[in-house]
Design a protein around this motif. Structure first.
Motif, PDB file in Angstrom:
ATOM      1  N   VAL A   1     -30.181  31.914  27.841  1.00 53.02           N
ATOM      2  CA  VAL A   1     -30.491  30.571  27.334  1.00 53.02           C
ATOM      3  C   VAL A   1     -30.774  29.641  28.519  1.00 53.02           C
ATOM      4  O   VAL A   1     -29.989  29.590  29.466  1.00 53.02           O
ATOM      5  CB  VAL A   1     -29.320  30.024  26.493  1.00 53.02           C
ATOM      6  N   PRO A   2     -31.867  28.884  28.506  1.00 56.80           N
ATOM      7  CA  PRO A   2     -32.149  27.969  29.614  1.00 56.80           C
ATOM      8  C   PRO A   2     -31.133  26.821  29.683  1.00 56.80           C
ATOM      9  O   PRO A   2     -30.723  26.287  28.647  1.00 56.80           O
ATOM     10  CB  PRO A   2     -33.544  27.426  29.280  1.00 56.80           C
ATOM     11  N   VAL A   3     -30.728  26.481  30.892  1.00 52.85           N
ATOM     12  CA  VAL A   3     -29.841  25.334  31.078  1.00 52.85           C
ATOM     13  C   VAL A   3     -30.525  24.081  30.536  1.00 52.85           C
ATOM     14  O   VAL A   3     -31.728  23.877  30.731  1.00 52.85           O
ATOM     15  CB  VAL A   3     -29.497  25.153  32.563  1.00 52.85           C
ATOM     16  N   GLY A   4     -29.758  23.251  29.855  1.00 52.38           N
ATOM     17  CA  GLY A   4     -30.303  22.055  29.213  1.00 52.38           C
ATOM     18  C   GLY A   4     -30.556  22.250  27.732  1.00 52.38           C
ATOM     19  O   GLY A   4     -30.970  21.308  27.047  1.00 52.38           O
ATOM     20  N   SER A   5     -30.263  23.455  27.221  1.00 53.23           N
ATOM     21  CA  SER A   5     -30.539  23.763  25.816  1.00 53.23           C
ATOM     22  C   SER A   5     -29.359  23.427  24.915  1.00 53.23           C
ATOM     23  O   SER A   5     -28.203  23.399  25.350  1.00 53.23           O
ATOM     24  CB  SER A   5     -30.860  25.255  25.650  1.00 53.23           C
ATOM     25  N   ARG A   6     -29.663  23.195  23.653  1.00 49.01           N
ATOM     26  CA  ARG A   6     -28.670  23.132  22.584  1.00 49.01           C
ATOM     27  C   ARG A   6     -28.969  24.288  21.634  1.00 49.01           C
ATOM     28  O   ARG A   6     -30.104  24.432  21.163  1.00 49.01           O
ATOM     29  CB  ARG A   6     -28.724  21.804  21.830  1.00 49.01           C
ATOM     30  N   VAL A   7     -27.959  25.126  21.395  1.00 48.32           N
ATOM     31  CA  VAL A   7     -28.172  26.281  20.524  1.00 48.32           C
ATOM     32  C   VAL A   7     -27.115  26.308  19.429  1.00 48.32           C
ATOM     33  O   VAL A   7     -25.984  25.843  19.613  1.00 48.32           O
ATOM     34  CB  VAL A   7     -28.134  27.609  21.313  1.00 48.32           C
ATOM     35  N   LEU A   8     -27.502  26.864  18.289  1.00 50.95           N
ATOM     36  CA  LEU A   8     -26.579  27.128  17.187  1.00 50.95           C
ATOM     37  C   LEU A   8     -26.310  28.628  17.177  1.00 50.95           C
ATOM     38  O   LEU A   8     -27.251  29.430  17.208  1.00 50.95           O
ATOM     39  CB  LEU A   8     -27.182  26.687  15.858  1.00 50.95           C
ATOM     40  N   ILE A   9     -25.044  29.000  17.150  1.00 52.16           N
ATOM     41  CA  ILE A   9     -24.666  30.407  17.175  1.00 52.16           C
ATOM     42  C   ILE A   9     -23.750  30.712  15.991  1.00 52.16           C
ATOM     43  O   ILE A   9     -22.750  30.008  15.789  1.00 52.16           O
ATOM     44  CB  ILE A   9     -23.929  30.771  18.477  1.00 52.16           C
ATOM     45  N   THR A  10     -24.084  31.729  15.206  1.00 59.46           N
ATOM     46  CA  THR A  10     -23.168  32.225  14.184  1.00 59.46           C
ATOM     47  C   THR A  10     -22.681  33.591  14.654  1.00 59.46           C
ATOM     48  O   THR A  10     -23.478  34.457  15.016  1.00 59.46           O
ATOM     49  CB  THR A  10     -23.831  32.332  12.798  1.00 59.46           C
ATOM     50  N   ILE A  11     -21.350  33.752  14.639  1.00 54.16           N
ATOM     51  CA  ILE A  11     -20.731  34.938  15.232  1.00 54.16           C
ATOM     52  C   ILE A  11     -19.948  35.701  14.167  1.00 54.16           C
ATOM     53  O   ILE A  11     -18.961  35.182  13.628  1.00 54.16           O
ATOM     54  CB  ILE A  11     -19.795  34.541  16.387  1.00 54.16           C
ATOM     55  N   PRO A  12     -20.340  36.934  13.851  1.00 55.55           N
ATOM     56  CA  PRO A  12     -19.572  37.738  12.899  1.00 55.55           C
ATOM     57  C   PRO A  12     -18.224  38.123  13.496  1.00 55.55           C
ATOM     58  O   PRO A  12     -18.056  38.106  14.728  1.00 55.55           O
ATOM     59  CB  PRO A  12     -20.462  38.964  12.679  1.00 55.55           C
ATOM     60  N   PRO A  13     -17.231  38.471  12.661  1.00 56.86           N
ATOM     61  CA  PRO A  13     -15.873  38.727  13.160  1.00 56.86           C
ATOM     62  C   PRO A  13     -15.793  39.723  14.300  1.00 56.86           C
ATOM     63  O   PRO A  13     -15.030  39.527  15.252  1.00 56.86           O
ATOM     64  CB  PRO A  13     -15.147  39.258  11.912  1.00 56.86           C
ATOM     65  N   GLU A  14     -16.594  40.798  14.251  1.00 58.39           N
ATOM     66  CA  GLU A  14     -16.477  41.833  15.272  1.00 58.39           C
ATOM     67  C   GLU A  14     -16.948  41.358  16.648  1.00 58.39           C
ATOM     68  O   GLU A  14     -16.605  41.956  17.675  1.00 58.39           O
ATOM     69  CB  GLU A  14     -17.260  43.089  14.870  1.00 58.39           C
TER      70      GLU A  14
END
Length: 319
Positions: free
Chosen positions: A277-290
């Motif tokens: 991910v480039p520095v300065g970014s805003r990201v949305l992350i969905t993380i499954p339990p595993e």
């Protein structure tokens, strides 16, 4: 996600001092004595390169002090600011005066948070520091609590006979939030409000929709900095919630300051999701339990082993 402070990890003194909840605010030495301790040390070399220190003969005065060596340019640092810096440490014992470490030797900078929680002399040195500037702080036992002195001794630094000298070269000040035009992350069941400026985004995860089964990373604001590498330390602002409940279990925004962490020491969803991910970014992350806390979950955070985690992360820096 596990938290890590780069300065704490790098030098024994900072582990003893920065983690304390109290410090001595009234040094025992006079102002003249304090000034003499720092001014007696000669610092050679230009800012941006590893400094060489020459110490006066005899025993160290064991009094804390600070000095600005190079002024620098740009905005002056204030409490709460995070600086990208190169730190070099010397043990001033009046004998060998060796350097136990320098960021220049490691080949990368670190993040330093300006805070009254730091030893008084270091805090005074950093307040007002500017990019391109160089400051020096002599940390002695008059700036430390008895517990901090004991803890430092256990790690090899005896403040009854030694002072520790830090030279901090300020590289810059990372942004306080991702800047730019935001786009909809387009994840069904998740809402994200981006107010702009330095304000925190608002994440909503109250939904009946089923969570994604795999890791999802969506760019909301694309930064223009270098891409984050898997072995770097990252500076980020973030909010974390549980899918479906809208329960917030962690937020650096609520604490009022961004956090630093080694990307290879966090949950897999973070390490995989933020690499590249480039520095300065805003990201949305969905993380499954595993890829989060696994079947055991995280009781302290109120996270069950079946919970999908949702984060909005501003990647402010990487070193």
């Amino acid at each position: 996600m596990r938290r890590r402070t780069a300065l704490v990890a790098a030098f024994p003194l900072m582990l003893a001092a920065a983690c304390g909840t109290a410090q001595k605010s009234a040094p025992s030495a006079s102002p003249a004595q304090q000034a003499a301790a720092a001014s007696a040390i000669k610092v050679a070399g230009e800012s941006g390169k590893k400094p060489t220190l020459t110490f006066p003969a005899g025993k160290p005065p064991l009094t804390s002090s600070s000095q600005k060596i190079v002024e620098g340019q740009g905005p002056a640092a204030k409490d709460g600011d995070v600086l990208t810096a190169n730190v070099t440490v010397y043990n001033w014992d009046g004998k060998e005066n060796k350097s136990p470490g320098s960021d220049y030797d490691q080949g990368k900078s670190e993040f330093v948070t300006v805070s009254p929680q730091l030893p008084k002399a270091l805090h005074e040195a950093l307040v007002g520091a500017k990019p391109g500037g160089r400051v020096l702080a002599v940390i002695a036992k008059d700036n430390l609590t008895a517990d901090q002195v004991t803890q430092a001794k256990q790690q090899g630094t005896d403040f009854n006979t030694t002072s520790q000298v830090l030279v901090v070269d300020v590289v810059g000040t990372p942004a306080k939030a991702a800047q730019g035009t935001a786009v909809d992350p387009d994840v069904s069941g998740v809402k994200l409000d981006n107010p702009g400026g330095d304000k925190a985004p608002t994440l909503t995860t109250k939904t009946e929709a089923k969570p994604p089964k795999k890791l999802v990373v969506k760019t909301v604001i694309k930064g223009e900095g270098p891409k984050v590498k898997a072995d770097q330390t990252v500076l980020a602002h973030y909010t974390g919630k549980i899918w479906g409940t809208d329960k917030e279990f962690d937020s650096s925004w609520q604490r009022g300051t961004p956090t630093t962490f080694a990307l290879n020491q966090v949950v897999k969803g973070w390490s995989q999701g933020l690499t590249g991910v480039p520095v300065g970014s805003r990201v949305l992350i969905t993380i499954p339990p595993e890829l989060g806390y696994g079947k055991e979950g995280n009781k302290q955070g109120g996270i069950k082993g079946t919970d999908t985690l949702v984060f909005v992360v501003d990647v402010l820096g990487a070193v």
